[in-house]
Motif scaffolding. Structure first.
Motif, short mmCIF file in Angstrom:
data_model
loop_
_atom_site.label_atom_id
_atom_site.label_comp_id
_atom_site.label_asym_id
_atom_site.label_seq_id
_atom_site.Cartn_x
_atom_site.Cartn_y
_atom_site.Cartn_z
N PRO A 1 7.25 2.54 -3.58
CA PRO A 1 7.57 1.70 -2.09
C PRO A 1 8.21 2.57 -1.35
CG PRO A 1 9.12 1.06 -4.19
CD PRO A 1 8.13 2.04 -4.66
N LYS A 2 8.12 2.20 0.10
CA LYS A 2 8.89 2.77 1.08
C LYS A 2 9.96 2.03 1.75
CE LYS A 2 5.40 6.17 2.65
NZ LYS A 2 4.33 6.62 3.73
N MET B 1 12.43 -10.98 -5.83
CA MET B 1 11.72 -10.95 -4.50
C MET B 1 11.41 -9.37 -4.11
SD MET B 1 11.53 -13.85 -2.89
CE MET B 1 11.20 -13.17 -1.12
N ALA B 2 12.10 -8.24 -4.89
CA ALA B 2 11.86 -7.14 -4.11
C ALA B 2 10.76 -6.55 -5.22
CB ALA B 2 13.05 -6.46 -4.26
N LYS B 3 10.87 -6.81 -6.47
CA LYS B 3 10.03 -6.13 -7.17
C LYS B 3 8.70 -6.83 -7.41
CE LYS B 3 14.14 -4.55 -9.53
NZ LYS B 3 14.06 -3.22 -8.97
N PRO C 1 6.08 -7.78 -5.57
CA PRO C 1 5.06 -7.31 -4.90
C PRO C 1 4.75 -5.72 -5.64
CG PRO C 1 6.73 -8.03 -3.34
CD PRO C 1 7.10 -8.39 -4.76
N THR C 2 5.68 -5.09 -5.99
CA THR C 2 5.51 -3.62 -6.50
C THR C 2 4.82 -3.83 -7.69
OG1 THR C 2 7.84 -3.17 -5.77
CG2 THR C 2 6.89 -1.80 -7.29
N LEU C 3 5.26 -4.84 -8.83
CA LEU C 3 4.38 -5.03 -9.87
C LEU C 3 2.83 -5.47 -9.55
CD1 LEU C 3 7.20 -7.13 -11.80
CD2 LEU C 3 6.67 -4.70 -12.05
N ALA C 4 2.90 -6.29 -8.61
CA ALA C 4 1.35 -6.64 -8.21
C ALA C 4 0.47 -5.49 -7.82
CB ALA C 4 1.40 -7.61 -6.90
N THR C 5 1.27 -4.58 -7.18
CA THR C 5 0.29 -3.57 -6.64
C THR C 5 0.07 -2.54 -7.89
OG1 THR C 5 2.01 -2.07 -5.80
CG2 THR C 5 1.02 -3.46 -4.42
N HIS D 1 15.73 -2.64 -3.26
CA HIS D 1 15.45 -2.85 -4.72
C HIS D 1 14.02 -3.00 -5.04
CE1 HIS D 1 19.68 -4.35 -4.79
NE2 HIS D 1 19.68 -4.03 -6.11
N THR D 2 13.21 -2.55 -4.19
CA THR D 2 11.63 -2.59 -4.53
C THR D 2 11.16 -1.77 -5.67
OG1 THR D 2 11.52 -1.09 -2.68
CG2 THR D 2 11.17 -3.32 -2.31
#
Ligand code: CMC
Length: 391
Positions: free
Chosen positions: A151-152, A129-131, A133-137, A74-75
């Motif tokens: 994401p990978k 939880m999944a997203k 870190p994606t938003l942060a990057t 779900h990233t």
């Protein structure tokens, strides 16, 4: 009833019962669901600890694999979220952006709000939880003028974050296991801390039955402040200022002690810990290890050590039981990992997310009433309205 107890800053007010995190500030003990922070930081991984906090028990292999698989898958973030993100100026602080984007997520998952909003809670938990870190990057990539990195799925949580942060679509990014391990440890240490400001915020917002996304967004806003999560950024800025000023720490100690001067020693003191912050001990050791493993010699670390030593021997700090807290050394590790200063508090938010979720879930499952503190009114007594011409 007319009887109200005043407790500014809620220093002695228990707002809830909770079976998530145990903290003994006198003895410097911190446990998640009964497990010591020392053991968890040493033996567990962040998603295992997240599961423990959210669901109450360490996951068995099947539960762990399912949890990790779902988070991993779900990233990706809805591409329309990018349109909202693109509207932010390039120099917007990532904490403000993160809080806004998490709040915006509720719009993409409308089943999260309304009269039956406890439906699909597990899925909302996985998504957050999944997203996050994606938003942060995204924030970091934009600040660099780089395209975002998707994401990978084959990577673990921390490695995936590092890949999205530092990888480029044009070449493979090699993940340094020392860095991934250090990140894992830092996230575990930040994962929960009972009724701190941001967690209490999440619970208060959640108590109105606001959806999980809105509640977490409010938590991110609360964490941003320099007296809370923002302290990790403030610490590095303070250490940099000391360095630029020749490296002497005494002047800054004196400033911190001066009651006329608003300056405080950032990364020092804690509302609850009055002997030491167990997280600071683990982080100090980790900072030494990480810098050594990466072959980094950061003059800021020496200044931090000198400042700590001077403060611990100073009457003012001894008398008030002020010790380094979790934020004092964490920034030094983040810096060594290549994470820019304005992303430090975002890292804290990624770490604290499972704690916020666990506390929100506990509150909802306990069916606690809406949070609504009272006050002692100190304003004017009743007076007649004055016409604008007579003011
Ligand atoms: N530097 C200088 N003096 C301090 C400091 C400091 N960092 N922290 C507290 N004091 C003094 C304060 O002036 C007061 O002195 P006095 O009794 O003479 O008036 C006394 O110590 C007690 O402080 P307080 O403000 O009543 O304590 P509090 O529990 O309300 O505040 C705190 C706790 C963490 C907000 C505070 O210690 C502080 O501002 N620290 C610096 C910011 C920081 O590092 N925050 C991170 C906290 S840990 C992680 C997190 O929560 O996110």
């Amino acid at each position: 009833s007319g009887y109200v107890t005043l407790d500014l800053g809620y220093k002695n007010t228990g707002a809830t019962t909770s079976n998530i995190t145990f903290l003994d500030g006198e003895k410097g003990i911190l446990r998640y669901r009964g497990y010591s922070i020392e053991e968890l930081a040493d033996k567990a991984d962040f998603l295992g600890v997240s599961y423990l906090l959210i669901y109450g028990e360490l996951p068995n292999q099947t539960q762990y694999d399912k949890f990790v698989h779902e988070i991993t898958h779900h990233t990706m973030v809805n591409e329309d979220m990018r349109k909202i993100f693109d509207g932010f100026p390039v120099n917007a602080h990532p904490m403000g952006v993160m809080s806004s984007l998490v709040s915006a997520m509720s719009g993409f998952y409308p089943e999260s709000y309304g009269s039956n909003n406890d439906k699909d809670v597990d899925l909302h938990i996985i998504r957050l939880m999944a997203k996050l870190p994606t938003l942060a990057t995204w924030c970091y990539k934009k600040s660099q003028g780089h395209p975002i990195n998707y994401p990978k799925n084959k990577l673990d949580y921390c490695s995936n974050f590092l890949h999205m942060m530092f990888g480029l679509p044009v070449e493979d990014y090699e993940i340094n296991p020392v860095v991934a391990k250090a990140l894992n440890k830092l996230l575990i240490l930040h994962a929960d801390h009972e009724q701190n400001c941001s967690t209490s915020t999440v619970r208060l917002v959640g108590s109105s039955q606001a959806n999980l996304y809105s509640s977490i967004s409010a938590g991110i806003s609360a964490l941003w402040g320099p007296l809370h999560g923002g302290a990790n950024q403030a610490v590095i800025e303070m250490l940099e200022a000391i360095k630029a000023d020749g490296g002497g720490v005494q002047k800054y100690l004196d400033k911190a002690k001066d009651k006329e001067d608003p300056f405080r020693l950032m990364g020092f003191g804690h509302r609850v810990y009055k002997n030491f912050d167990p997280r600071a001990r683990i982080i100090k050791k980790a900072a030494d290890e990480v810098l050594e493993a990466l072959g980094i010699d950061d003059p800021i670390l020496d200044i931090a050590r000198g400042l700590e030593e001077a403060a611990l021997n100073d009457e003012y700090f001894i008398k008030r039981k002020l010790y380094p807290n979790v934020d004092f050394y964490s920034g030094i590790i983040y810096r060594a990992l290549g994470i820019p200063v304005n992303m430090f508090t975002v890292m804290f938010a990624i770490g604290r997310l499972p704690g916020w979720i666990a506390q929100w879930k506990e509150l909802r499952e306990a069916g606690q009433p809406i949070g609504r503190p009272r006050q002692i009114y100190t304003g004017p007594k009743e007076r007649p309205f004055v016409d604008i011409a007579d003011r």
